[in-house]
Scaffold this motif. Structure first.
Motif, PDB file in Angstrom:
ATOM      1  N   UNK A  44     -18.580  29.603  11.882  1.00 60.17           N
ATOM      2  CA  UNK A  44     -19.273  29.397  10.611  1.00 60.17           C
ATOM      3  C   UNK A  44     -19.887  28.007  10.653  1.00 60.17           C
ATOM      4  N   UNK A  45     -21.165  27.930  10.286  1.00 60.84           N
ATOM      5  CA  UNK A  45     -21.875  26.657  10.245  1.00 60.84           C
ATOM      6  C   UNK A  45     -22.118  26.288   8.790  1.00 60.84           C
ATOM      7  N   UNK A  46     -21.832  25.034   8.477  1.00 62.51           N
ATOM      8  CA  UNK A  46     -22.086  24.513   7.135  1.00 62.51           C
ATOM      9  C   UNK A  46     -23.124  23.406   7.241  1.00 62.51           C
ATOM     10  N   UNK A  47     -24.169  23.499   6.421  1.00 65.43           N
ATOM     11  CA  UNK A  47     -25.145  22.417   6.299  1.00 65.43           C
ATOM     12  C   UNK A  47     -25.035  21.901   4.876  1.00 65.43           C
ATOM     13  N   UNK A  48     -24.670  20.638   4.753  1.00 64.04           N
ATOM     14  CA  UNK A  48     -24.497  20.020   3.437  1.00 64.04           C
ATOM     15  C   UNK A  48     -25.821  19.970   2.684  1.00 64.04           C
ATOM     16  N   UNK A  49     -25.765  20.139   1.389  1.00 60.34           N
ATOM     17  CA  UNK A  49     -26.955  20.044   0.543  1.00 60.34           C
ATOM     18  C   UNK A  49     -27.683  18.735   0.828  1.00 60.34           C
ATOM     19  N   UNK A  67     -26.123  35.135  10.598  1.00 60.62           N
ATOM     20  CA  UNK A  67     -25.971  35.973   9.415  1.00 60.62           C
ATOM     21  C   UNK A  67     -25.844  35.049   8.205  1.00 60.62           C
ATOM     22  N   UNK A  68     -26.703  35.243   7.217  1.00 60.09           N
ATOM     23  CA  UNK A  68     -26.637  34.440   6.000  1.00 60.09           C
ATOM     24  C   UNK A  68     -25.377  34.760   5.222  1.00 60.09           C
ATOM     25  N   UNK A  69     -24.594  33.736   4.923  1.00 62.43           N
ATOM     26  CA  UNK A  69     -23.319  33.944   4.246  1.00 62.43           C
ATOM     27  C   UNK A  69     -23.376  33.497   2.783  1.00 62.43           C
ATOM     28  N   UNK A  70     -23.736  32.242   2.545  1.00 61.75           N
ATOM     29  CA  UNK A  70     -23.774  31.724   1.172  1.00 61.75           C
ATOM     30  C   UNK A  70     -24.826  30.617   1.093  1.00 61.75           C
ATOM     31  N   UNK A  71     -25.676  30.693   0.068  1.00 60.14           N
ATOM     32  CA  UNK A  71     -26.750  29.710  -0.143  1.00 60.14           C
ATOM     33  C   UNK A  71     -27.653  29.601   1.080  1.00 60.14           C
ATOM     34  N   UNK A 104     -32.569  27.916  22.954  1.00 58.50           N
ATOM     35  CA  UNK A 104     -33.166  27.001  23.927  1.00 58.50           C
ATOM     36  C   UNK A 104     -34.572  26.605  23.496  1.00 58.50           C
ATOM     37  N   UNK A 105     -35.077  27.256  22.459  1.00 57.89           N
ATOM     38  CA  UNK A 105     -36.365  26.873  21.885  1.00 57.89           C
ATOM     39  C   UNK A 105     -36.103  25.761  20.876  1.00 57.89           C
ATOM     40  N   UNK A 106     -36.903  24.730  20.930  1.00 59.29           N
ATOM     41  CA  UNK A 106     -36.739  23.582  20.049  1.00 59.29           C
ATOM     42  C   UNK A 106     -36.758  24.031  18.588  1.00 59.29           C
ATOM     43  N   UNK A 107     -35.713  23.674  17.835  1.00 61.53           N
ATOM     44  CA  UNK A 107     -35.617  24.091  16.434  1.00 61.53           C
ATOM     45  C   UNK A 107     -34.943  22.999  15.605  1.00 61.53           C
ATOM     46  N   UNK A 108     -35.227  23.033  14.320  1.00 64.30           N
ATOM     47  CA  UNK A 108     -34.615  22.093  13.372  1.00 64.30           C
ATOM     48  C   UNK A 108     -34.243  22.864  12.116  1.00 64.30           C
ATOM     49  N   UNK A 109     -33.400  22.253  11.300  1.00 57.00           N
ATOM     50  CA  UNK A 109     -33.003  22.853  10.027  1.00 57.00           C
ATOM     51  C   UNK A 109     -33.236  21.804   8.945  1.00 57.00           C
ATOM     52  N   UNK A 110     -33.988  22.192   7.914  1.00 52.27           N
ATOM     53  CA  UNK A 110     -34.332  21.260   6.848  1.00 52.27           C
ATOM     54  C   UNK A 110     -33.849  21.826   5.517  1.00 52.27           C
ATOM     55  N   UNK A 111     -33.073  21.028   4.800  1.00 52.13           N
ATOM     56  CA  UNK A 111     -32.594  21.429   3.482  1.00 52.13           C
ATOM     57  C   UNK A 111     -33.749  21.362   2.489  1.00 52.13           C
ATOM     58  N   UNK A 112     -33.813  22.318   1.596  1.00 57.47           N
ATOM     59  CA  UNK A 112     -34.832  22.280   0.545  1.00 57.47           C
ATOM     60  C   UNK A 112     -34.199  22.100  -0.838  1.00 57.47           C
ATOM     61  N   UNK A 113     -32.982  21.558  -0.849  1.00 56.69           N
ATOM     62  CA  UNK A 113     -32.296  21.242  -2.108  1.00 56.69           C
ATOM     63  C   UNK A 113     -31.832  19.784  -2.059  1.00 56.69           C
ATOM     64  N   UNK A 114     -31.738  19.131  -3.213  1.00 54.34           N
ATOM     65  CA  UNK A 114     -31.284  17.738  -3.210  1.00 54.34           C
ATOM     66  C   UNK A 114     -29.802  17.604  -2.844  1.00 54.34           C
ATOM     67  N   UNK A 115     -29.453  16.447  -2.312  1.00 53.90           N
ATOM     68  CA  UNK A 115     -28.081  16.191  -1.872  1.00 53.90           C
ATOM     69  C   UNK A 115     -27.074  16.329  -3.009  1.00 53.90           C
TER      70      UNK A 115
END
Length: 131
Positions: A44-49, A67-71, A104-115
């Motif tokens: 399970x991966x968690x990305x903080x707001x 698989x999308x789990x929550x938020x 292996x393809x360059x990727x990033x994850x960007x939050x679209x909600x405030x901290x």
């Protein structure tokens, strides 16, 4: 997590014969995966707001099923050609949605909600191909 691996096994069986014949197709990578699905490939991966993950490639795995789990829609995964260029395209998942991608393809994850929103993102990830 054993429920995830059991579900992946059932889905794998149900989708047999529906491949595209394209070697890098996410569906075909999933269908060509050699069972059994193992719990140690699952996490399970968690990305903080408000947090983001800079453009990178995964060193230890090649293809992952997420698989999308929550938020899940609180972040966008972007795919890049080069780290110093804008992303090629992005994908915003929803809770319950599934996608397979080449880590292996360059990727990033960007939050679209405030901290301070408290909307942390949780996804289940399963490594289909190591290396």
């Amino acid at each position: 997590l054993s429920e995830v691996t059991d579900g992946l096994s059932l889905l794998h069986d149900k989708l047999q014969g529906t491949g595209t014949g394209t070697p890098n197709s996410g569906l075909d990578i999933f269908l060509n995966f050699k069972k059994p699905f193992k719990i140690n490939h699952c996490s399970i991966i968690k990305v903080m707001a408000g947090s983001s993950v800079k453009a990178h490639i995964d060193m230890e795995r090649h293809f992952a099923l997420n698989i999308g789990l929550k938020n899940s829609s609180s972040c966008i995964t972007y795919f890049h050609n080069r780290v110093d260029e804008p992303p090629e395209h992005g994908f915003q998942m929803t809770d319950g949605s599934v996608y397979i991608f080449n880590t292996k393809k360059l990727h990033s994850v960007v939050s679209n909600v405030p901290a301070d929103s408290g909307i942390d993102r949780y996804i289940i990830t399963y490594t289909l191909v190591w290396g």
